[in-house]
Design an enzyme around this catalytic site. Structure first.
Site, short mmCIF file in Angstrom:
data_model
loop_
_atom_site.label_atom_id
_atom_site.label_comp_id
_atom_site.label_asym_id
_atom_site.label_seq_id
_atom_site.Cartn_x
_atom_site.Cartn_y
_atom_site.Cartn_z
N LYS A 255 54.22 -8.91 42.37
CA LYS A 255 55.47 -8.92 41.62
C LYS A 255 55.84 -7.54 41.09
O LYS A 255 57.02 -7.19 41.01
CB LYS A 255 55.39 -9.93 40.47
N ARG A 256 54.84 -6.75 40.76
CA ARG A 256 55.15 -5.42 40.21
C ARG A 256 55.74 -4.50 41.28
O ARG A 256 56.40 -3.52 40.96
CB ARG A 256 53.90 -4.78 39.59
#
Length: 474
Positions: A255-256
């Site tokens: 997700k980052r």
């Protein structure tokens, strides 16, 4: 939508088979795209299968999000979606055929026995796999009524070879494969069985998926081989295992890095469908040095030979830059439809469309376009940003008064006439044009960034523009 150069009705059938346990993430979207393009290029069929056998984690919300994401990307399918959960009887039927023909067997090992087996393997630093303890035993040795699973008999000795369209020749020693479960003790089929049965029944000729499924291919082939021996017409598909997507730092995408659902790129980041389509296309596939490729060209050019063997790196800045290109090329009325709901207050779509050529020139997202258009529909008194308010000191307000007076004498409210009048005033006041333009921008838009100041004057119109200038003049 078939390619003009590709063969028509070639018999190619691809499938995209997501599990509805969450959104359509970026890796899944690329897999869907590659399957769709391969089918369209060859004039074949693109199919969709929802692998919803995990009832605890599969949700209607996730199914809807996946269908919505695919539709937004412009990926259409040739038949209604197949729902794997509705085919459990068919999966069990195949498992029982394998059992009856001796290609599978009942395993009566208890959970405790299997855990003991794994504990010994861990202690001996052996690979963790089923040891085949019931492969050649007579079921009569088990207690009456004892629960059992059904396991496929995988080949022993030798090796299994796959000629993968992306990875090339890949082989696995058969003693590395174990006899895995195809039917659980409660009679429900496992994923490994269901995938094979569904692919065969749907007529899938090419399985294009992430290379994290490569090991699954070796485990699934024994089902094809056994069922072909039993009843024929179980041809193995052609495999193409695509390298996974990594983050910009080379680590597994998370997700980052931007491993979000496609709806997040649309709704949160203002990415256009055509831009994400193009970006995903170039994420692991290439055609020379071409960066910008239309949908029609993608169908014309796409083939598996252009897919690389190395993981691709997801770059949000590159996506934003590409999106900026598509925004500049986008139809103005279409952009106005997209941005209007993002703008506060009552929006005149005709005016918004008229303004698009100057609003979209430097924008990299639909949100930036909407933000840039806000001044058009703002009500007086304008809200000022801190920077804009800082420009409007007493000296600047006095200059605005002079600008307003000069523009009120201007009969032609055009960019050329307004620019000439303002430049003449700047020369008269012995000022650089910026000394007038900066406070004008603050007074007209409430910000320090906007389209060209003379574009702003024309778009606002004579009455509104002069009213805004007078509201801030000394």
């Amino acid at each position: 939508m078939a390619s003009e150069s590709g063969p028509k009705n070639s018999g190619v059938v691809t499938r995209f088979a997501p599990s509805p346990t969450g959104f359509l993430h970026i890796g899944g979207a690329r897999t869907a795209l590659f399957n769709w393009l391969y089918a369209r290029h060859h004039g074949g069929k693109a199919l969709l299968r929802i692998e919803d056998t995990d009832k605890k984690r599969s949700t209607q919300e996730a199914i809807d999000a996946i269908l919505d994401g695919l539709d937004w990307l412009g990926l259409d399918y040739d038949d209604a979606p197949t729902f794997q959960s509705k085919r459990a009887e068919r999966h069990a039927e195949v498992a029982n055929k394998l059992l009856e023909a001796g290609h599978a067997y009942r395993c009566f090992a208890t959970p405790e026995e299997l855990e003991e087996m794994r504990a010994q393997q861990r202690a001996n630093k052996q690979p963790m796999r089923y040891d085949g303890r019931w492969r050649d035993r007579d079921p009569s040795e088990a207690p009456d009524g004892a629960p059992f699973t059904v396991r496929i008999k995988t080949p022993q000795g030798g090796e299994t070879v796959i000629q993968d369209e992306v990875q090339g020749k890949v082989s696995v020693k058969n003693d590395e494969l174990d006899d895995y479960i195809i039917l659980r003790a409660d009679g429900t089929p496992t994923y490994m069985l269901a995938v094979v049965v569904d692919d065969r029944d749907m007529g899938v000729t090419h399985v294009i998926r992430g290379d994290d499924h490569l090991n699954n291919a070796f485990r699934q082939l024994p089902i094809y081989t056994a069922m072909d021996a039993i009843e024929g017409a179980w041809a193995q598909p052609t495999y193409a295992h695509i390298p996974l997507i990594h983050g910009s730092d080379g680590a597994k995408l998370s997700k980052r890095h931007g491993a979000l659902g496609v709806e997040a790129y649309r709704d949160e980041f203002g990415i256009l469908s055509d831009a994400l389509f193009n970006y995903l296309l170039r994420l692991g596939w290439g055609h020379g040095d071409r960066e910008e490729i239309s949908r029609a060209e993608a169908i014309e050019l796409f083939d598996l030979s252009g897919v690389g063997k190395s993981p691709s790196r997801f770059d949000t800045k590159k996506l934003a830059n590409l999106n900026g290109h598509y925004i500049r090329e986008a139809d103005d009325a279409m952009l106005a439809e997209l941005t209007a709901p993002m703008i506060a207050g009552e929006v005149d779509k005709d005016l918004l469309t008229q303004a698009m050529p100057v609003l979209k020139t430097r924008a990299k997202s639909v949100h930036e376009v909407a933000e840039g258009a806000g001044f058009l529909f703002a009500r007086r008194p304008l809200e000022m940003t801190e920077k804009a308010a800082g420009l409007l000191d007493d000296e600047a307000r006095a200059r605005l008064s002079a600008v307003s007076d000069a523009l009120k004498r201007e009969n032609s409210w055009t960019i050329e006439a307004l620019e000439a009048t303002t430049k003449a005033l700047a020369e008269e006041l012995e000022l650089g044009l910026g000394k007038l333009a900066q406070p004008m921008r603050a007074a007209l838009t409430g910000t320090t960034t906007s389209p060209g100041i003379f574009d702003v004057l024309v778009l606002l119109g004579r009455e509104e523009a002069l009213a805004r200038l007078d509201a801030q003049a000394a």
